[in-house]
Design a protein around this motif. Structure first.
Motif, PDB file in Angstrom:
ATOM      1  N   ARG A 315       0.834  -1.217   0.000  1.00  0.00           N
ATOM      2  CA  ARG A 315       0.000   0.000   0.000  1.00  0.00           C
ATOM      3  C   ARG A 315       0.864   1.261   0.000  1.00  0.00           C
ATOM      4  NH1 ARG A 315      -2.100   3.071   4.253  1.00  0.00           N
ATOM      5  NH2 ARG A 315      -4.012   4.213   3.695  1.00  0.00           N
ATOM      6  N   ALA A 316       2.061   1.173   0.612  1.00  0.00           N
ATOM      7  CA  ALA A 316       2.968   2.320   0.666  1.00  0.00           C
ATOM      8  C   ALA A 316       3.856   2.423  -0.568  1.00  0.00           C
ATOM      9  CB  ALA A 316       3.835   2.233   1.922  1.00  0.00           C
ATOM     10  N   GLY A 317       3.691   1.519  -1.534  1.00  0.00           N
ATOM     11  CA  GLY A 317       4.466   1.587  -2.772  1.00  0.00           C
ATOM     12  C   GLY A 317       5.846   0.977  -2.688  1.00  0.00           C
ATOM     13  N   ILE A 318       6.066   0.094  -1.705  1.00  0.00           N
ATOM     14  CA  ILE A 318       7.366  -0.562  -1.550  1.00  0.00           C
ATOM     15  C   ILE A 318       7.451  -1.743  -2.521  1.00  0.00           C
ATOM     16  CG2 ILE A 318       8.945  -1.638   0.102  1.00  0.00           C
ATOM     17  CD1 ILE A 318       8.226   1.258   0.731  1.00  0.00           C
ATOM     18  N   SER A 319       8.650  -2.019  -3.023  1.00  0.00           N
ATOM     19  CA  SER A 319       8.838  -3.119  -3.965  1.00  0.00           C
ATOM     20  C   SER A 319       8.651  -4.466  -3.280  1.00  0.00           C
ATOM     21  CB  SER A 319      10.235  -3.043  -4.591  1.00  0.00           C
ATOM     22  OG  SER A 319      11.210  -3.315  -3.611  1.00  0.00           O
ATOM     23  N   ALA A 320       8.621  -5.542  -4.073  1.00  0.00           N
ATOM     24  CA  ALA A 320       8.292  -6.870  -3.557  1.00  0.00           C
ATOM     25  C   ALA A 320       9.260  -7.326  -2.469  1.00  0.00           C
ATOM     26  CB  ALA A 320       8.275  -7.872  -4.703  1.00  0.00           C
ATOM     27  N   LYS A 321      10.549  -7.095  -2.652  1.00  0.00           N
ATOM     28  CA  LYS A 321      11.518  -7.516  -1.637  1.00  0.00           C
ATOM     29  C   LYS A 321      11.266  -6.804  -0.303  1.00  0.00           C
ATOM     30  CE  LYS A 321      15.353  -8.875  -4.663  1.00  0.00           C
ATOM     31  NZ  LYS A 321      16.772  -8.655  -4.996  1.00  0.00           N
ATOM     32  N   GLY A 322      10.999  -5.510  -0.370  1.00  0.00           N
ATOM     33  CA  GLY A 322      10.717  -4.751   0.846  1.00  0.00           C
ATOM     34  C   GLY A 322       9.438  -5.204   1.520  1.00  0.00           C
ATOM     35  N   ARG A 323       8.442  -5.616   0.723  1.00  0.00           N
ATOM     36  CA  ARG A 323       7.189  -6.114   1.303  1.00  0.00           C
ATOM     37  C   ARG A 323       7.434  -7.374   2.130  1.00  0.00           C
ATOM     38  NH1 ARG A 323       4.064  -6.086  -4.474  1.00  0.00           N
ATOM     39  NH2 ARG A 323       4.528  -3.914  -5.017  1.00  0.00           N
ATOM     40  N   TRP A 324       8.220  -8.299   1.571  1.00  0.00           N
ATOM     41  CA  TRP A 324       8.510  -9.531   2.301  1.00  0.00           C
ATOM     42  C   TRP A 324       9.342  -9.245   3.552  1.00  0.00           C
ATOM     43  CZ3 TRP A 324       5.504 -13.317   1.471  1.00  0.00           C
ATOM     44  CH2 TRP A 324       5.043 -13.629   0.183  1.00  0.00           C
ATOM     45  N   ARG A 325      10.278  -8.300   3.454  1.00  0.00           N
ATOM     46  CA  ARG A 325      11.078  -7.946   4.643  1.00  0.00           C
ATOM     47  C   ARG A 325      10.194  -7.358   5.732  1.00  0.00           C
ATOM     48  NH1 ARG A 325      15.108  -6.148   0.774  1.00  0.00           N
ATOM     49  NH2 ARG A 325      14.313  -4.027   0.957  1.00  0.00           N
ATOM     50  N   ALA A 326       9.263  -6.487   5.338  1.00  0.00           N
ATOM     51  CA  ALA A 326       8.359  -5.882   6.322  1.00  0.00           C
ATOM     52  C   ALA A 326       7.523  -6.947   7.016  1.00  0.00           C
ATOM     53  CB  ALA A 326       7.455  -4.855   5.640  1.00  0.00           C
ATOM     54  N   GLY A 327       6.992  -7.896   6.236  1.00  0.00           N
ATOM     55  CA  GLY A 327       6.177  -8.947   6.831  1.00  0.00           C
ATOM     56  C   GLY A 327       6.960  -9.828   7.776  1.00  0.00           C
ATOM     57  N   GLY A 328       8.155 -10.257   7.357  1.00  0.00           N
ATOM     58  CA  GLY A 328       8.960 -11.120   8.203  1.00  0.00           C
ATOM     59  C   GLY A 328       9.420 -10.450   9.483  1.00  0.00           C
ATOM     60  N   THR A 329       9.611  -9.135   9.437  1.00  0.00           N
ATOM     61  CA  THR A 329      10.080  -8.402  10.615  1.00  0.00           C
ATOM     62  C   THR A 329       9.033  -8.339  11.711  1.00  0.00           C
ATOM     63  OG1 THR A 329      11.498  -7.042   9.197  1.00  0.00           O
ATOM     64  CG2 THR A 329      11.023  -6.185  11.384  1.00  0.00           C
ATOM     65  N   THR A 371      12.565 -15.153  10.774  1.00  0.00           N
ATOM     66  CA  THR A 371      11.692 -14.721   9.674  1.00  0.00           C
ATOM     67  C   THR A 371      12.106 -13.346   9.157  1.00  0.00           C
ATOM     68  OG1 THR A 371      10.079 -13.788  11.224  1.00  0.00           O
ATOM     69  CG2 THR A 371       9.731 -16.063  10.514  1.00  0.00           C
ATOM     70  N   ALA A 372      12.571 -12.481  10.071  1.00  0.00           N
ATOM     71  CA  ALA A 372      13.031 -11.162   9.625  1.00  0.00           C
ATOM     72  C   ALA A 372      14.215 -11.281   8.668  1.00  0.00           C
ATOM     73  CB  ALA A 372      13.422 -10.310  10.836  1.00  0.00           C
ATOM     74  N   ARG A 373      15.075 -12.252   8.920  1.00  0.00           N
ATOM     75  CA  ARG A 373      16.277 -12.408   8.112  1.00  0.00           C
ATOM     76  C   ARG A 373      16.020 -13.196   6.824  1.00  0.00           C
ATOM     77  NH1 ARG A 373      21.837 -12.315   9.538  1.00  0.00           N
ATOM     78  NH2 ARG A 373      21.227 -12.038  11.722  1.00  0.00           N
ATOM     79  N   TYR A 374      15.163 -14.223   6.882  1.00  0.00           N
ATOM     80  CA  TYR A 374      15.090 -15.184   5.773  1.00  0.00           C
ATOM     81  C   TYR A 374      13.793 -15.163   4.967  1.00  0.00           C
ATOM     82  CZ  TYR A 374      19.222 -17.135   8.017  1.00  0.00           C
ATOM     83  OH  TYR A 374      20.475 -17.297   8.558  1.00  0.00           O
ATOM     84  N   THR A 375      12.761 -14.417   5.394  1.00  0.00           N
ATOM     85  CA  THR A 375      11.504 -14.411   4.638  1.00  0.00           C
ATOM     86  C   THR A 375      11.707 -13.893   3.222  1.00  0.00           C
ATOM     87  OG1 THR A 375      10.140 -14.148   6.622  1.00  0.00           O
ATOM     88  CG2 THR A 375       9.154 -13.487   4.533  1.00  0.00           C
ATOM     89  N   GLU A 376      12.412 -12.782   3.085  1.00  0.00           N
ATOM     90  CA  GLU A 376      12.601 -12.178   1.748  1.00  0.00           C
ATOM     91  C   GLU A 376      13.417 -13.074   0.808  1.00  0.00           C
ATOM     92  OE1 GLU A 376      14.995 -10.549  -1.185  1.00  0.00           O
ATOM     93  OE2 GLU A 376      15.819 -10.274   0.838  1.00  0.00           O
ATOM     94  N   PRO A 377      14.594 -13.604   1.215  1.00  0.00           N
ATOM     95  CA  PRO A 377      15.324 -14.473   0.283  1.00  0.00           C
ATOM     96  C   PRO A 377      14.559 -15.758  -0.062  1.00  0.00           C
ATOM     97  CG  PRO A 377      16.412 -14.408   2.423  1.00  0.00           C
ATOM     98  CD  PRO A 377      15.400 -13.338   2.427  1.00  0.00           C
ATOM     99  N   LEU A 378      13.830 -16.333   0.918  1.00  0.00           N
ATOM    100  CA  LEU A 378      13.053 -17.536   0.628  1.00  0.00           C
ATOM    101  C   LEU A 378      11.915 -17.235  -0.335  1.00  0.00           C
ATOM    102  CD1 LEU A 378      12.847 -19.269   4.137  1.00  0.00           C
ATOM    103  CD2 LEU A 378      14.188 -19.995   2.158  1.00  0.00           C
ATOM    104  N   ALA A 379      11.234 -16.101  -0.127  1.00  0.00           N
ATOM    105  CA  ALA A 379      10.144 -15.723  -1.028  1.00  0.00           C
ATOM    106  C   ALA A 379      10.675 -15.436  -2.426  1.00  0.00           C
ATOM    107  CB  ALA A 379       9.410 -14.499  -0.474  1.00  0.00           C
ATOM    108  N   THR A 380      11.842 -14.778  -2.514  1.00  0.00           N
ATOM    109  CA  THR A 380      12.447 -14.490  -3.817  1.00  0.00           C
ATOM    110  C   THR A 380      12.817 -15.777  -4.542  1.00  0.00           C
ATOM    111  OG1 THR A 380      13.322 -12.391  -2.987  1.00  0.00           O
ATOM    112  CG2 THR A 380      14.333 -13.285  -4.974  1.00  0.00           C
ATOM    113  N   ARG A 381      13.402 -16.717  -3.810  1.00  0.00           N
ATOM    114  CA  ARG A 381      13.797 -17.997  -4.420  1.00  0.00           C
ATOM    115  C   ARG A 381      12.565 -18.767  -4.891  1.00  0.00           C
ATOM    116  NH1 ARG A 381      17.875 -21.516  -0.979  1.00  0.00           N
ATOM    117  NH2 ARG A 381      18.990 -19.541  -1.278  1.00  0.00           N
ATOM    118  N   LEU A 382      11.501 -18.770  -4.064  1.00  0.00           N
ATOM    119  CA  LEU A 382      10.280 -19.471  -4.447  1.00  0.00           C
ATOM    120  C   LEU A 382       9.651 -18.833  -5.676  1.00  0.00           C
ATOM    121  CD1 LEU A 382       8.140 -21.609  -3.825  1.00  0.00           C
ATOM    122  CD2 LEU A 382       7.026 -19.955  -2.295  1.00  0.00           C
TER     123      LEU A 382
END
Length: 425
Positions: A315-329, A371-382
């Motif tokens: 909703r704030a216009g953040i890219s996909a990687k930032g979205r996953w980082r925000a969620g995992g944090t 999850t804060a550290r690994y959600t984004e790389p795992l989501a990117t790989r998937l």
């Protein structure tokens, strides 16, 4: 004389153990909260070394710990910050509450604990740990990331919601009827609104009155004012923690910064005592029966927190990687979940609620930094694997010509240029 000596030995052993556990956690860069809870389980009834003489003092220290946690949280924000976050980020706060409070309420009802326990467990699963998340953001070097303001806004809204939620829980746990509960809530909202108004209009004058160049005087005035307001709030059937939170909001500028620096060691000490106290009142033998519900609830609410952060960042216009980082944090739960559960344990509404909350927090306070550290790389790989599979399907039937353009299209140029500095685009 003998009891005094036993008290000193017992309490000294607790403080020494907490210090060693904190150093151990710091060496391996994870939150010491689960270790403090385990220490409480070891020192409590049914544990390895049950306490005797120092338990009453630990109870008082735990109450001071809650007050200081909320005071320090209030010092982080100004009244204008809170109002600004309410205006711009309230949709994210509503989504956060719906996705993360409902699983806790549903679990309590499924276990047959009743509506009051459902409201309490909803709060346990709703509120993320500001302390753990702030530490994780610093450890991972993400304080300047574009998604970090979104994460902080959600935390601010959760913390502000405590000013409304805690009086409701307090009234319910006290067995107050609809009329009495409504009066308690009205008083709490009135006090909160008055403090916010005074902080916005007269915050400078209040800070100037409290301000002092002498650190000793500043510490005594701020701590004394906080304890007095917390006590008055509790006398009015409003949570003492809410009173401390509002005192922190009312202070700003150099006073807030100075008080924060002076009170931080005290906060850490008494907060650690609070976690030990909560563990003291949880029988270790009561945890295994609720371990499966706690684990199920942890998995579900970890996913709902990730979804909350992803939606808010999108909703704030953040890219996909930032979205996953925000969620995992946002996954970590900690101090406030234990504070809420502690109110229920003290009221004695449901014997199994304390053990379930302990197991739940232990799971997520350990899982949260991961999850804060690994959600984004795992989501990117998937995502990449799904893209590759999507490419192979058309390529197998349509020849090699479709492979190259599709593979090129699978690379997200926005994600590849994800900017981690505030203010840049």
């Amino acid at each position: 004389m003998h009891s005094s000596a036993v008290f000193l030995v017992e309490f000294g052993a607790i403080i020494l153990a907490l210090g060693l556990l904190g150093r151990f956690a710091g060496r391996f860069q994870f939150s010491p909260i689960p270790l403090y809870l385990l220490a409480g389980l070891a020192f409590g009834k049914g544990g390895l070394l049950p306490l005797g003489a120092s338990e009453d003092f630990v109870a008082i220290g735990a109450e001071i710990g809650v007050i200081l946690l909320l005071l320090m949280l209030g010092l982080e924000y100004t009244a204008s910050d809170l109002l600004s976050n309410l205006k711009t980020q309230y949709p994210a706060g509503l989504v956060d509450a719906a996705l993360n409070a409902l699983p806790g309420a549903a679990m309590a009802l499924l276990l047959g604990w009743g509506p009051v326990a459902a409201v309490v467990l909803a709060g346990v699963t709703w509120i993320s740990s500001s302390g753990v998340i702030a530490k994780v953001l610093g450890d991972l070097g993400r304080l300047g990331n574009r998604e970090t303001p979104v994460v902080l806004s959600i935390l601010v809204l959760e913390d502000l919601s405590m000013a409304v939620y805690l009086p409701i829980v307090t009234a319910l746990l006290a067995g107050a009827g609809l009329a009495a509960g409504s009066v308690t809530l009205a008083i709490a909202l009135g006090v909160a609104g008055l403090v916010l108004f005074l902080a916005v209009r007269y915050g400078r004058h209040i800070s100037r009155f409290v301000s002092s160049d002498d650190p000793e005087k500043l510490l005594l005035v701020v701590l004394g004012l906080t304890l007095v307001v917390a006590g008055l709030a509790q006398q009015l059937q409003v949570s003492a923690a809410v009173g401390a939170f509002l005192v922190g909001i009312a202070l700003s500028g150099e006073v807030a910064e100075g008080a924060h620096n002076l009170l931080a060691p005290l906060r850490d000490l008494f907060a650690a005592v609070f976690f030990v106290f909560f563990g003291l009142h949880t029988d270790p033998a009561s945890i295994p029966p609720v371990l499966v519900p706690a684990l199920a609830l942890a998995v579900v609410t970890a996913l709902t927190k990730i979804a909350t952060g992803y939606w808010a960042a999108r909703r704030a216009g953040i890219s996909a990687k930032g979205r996953w980082r925000a969620g995992g944090t946002l996954v970590a739960r900690g101090e406030f979940s234990i504070v809420i559960a502690g109110l229920a344990v003290t009221a004695g509404i449901e014997p199994s609620l304390g053990p379930l909350a302990t197991a739940y927090v232990l799971i997520l306070v350990i899982l949260g930094p991961l999850t804060a550290r690994y959600t984004e790389p795992l989501a990117t790989r998937l995502t990449q694997r799904l893209s590759e599979r999507a490419v192979r399907g058309p390529a197998a039937t349509g020849g090699e010509r479709e492979l190259e353009p599709t593979a090129q299209a699978s690379h997200d140029p926005v994600d590849g240029q994800d900017v981690d500095v505030l203010g840049q685009s």
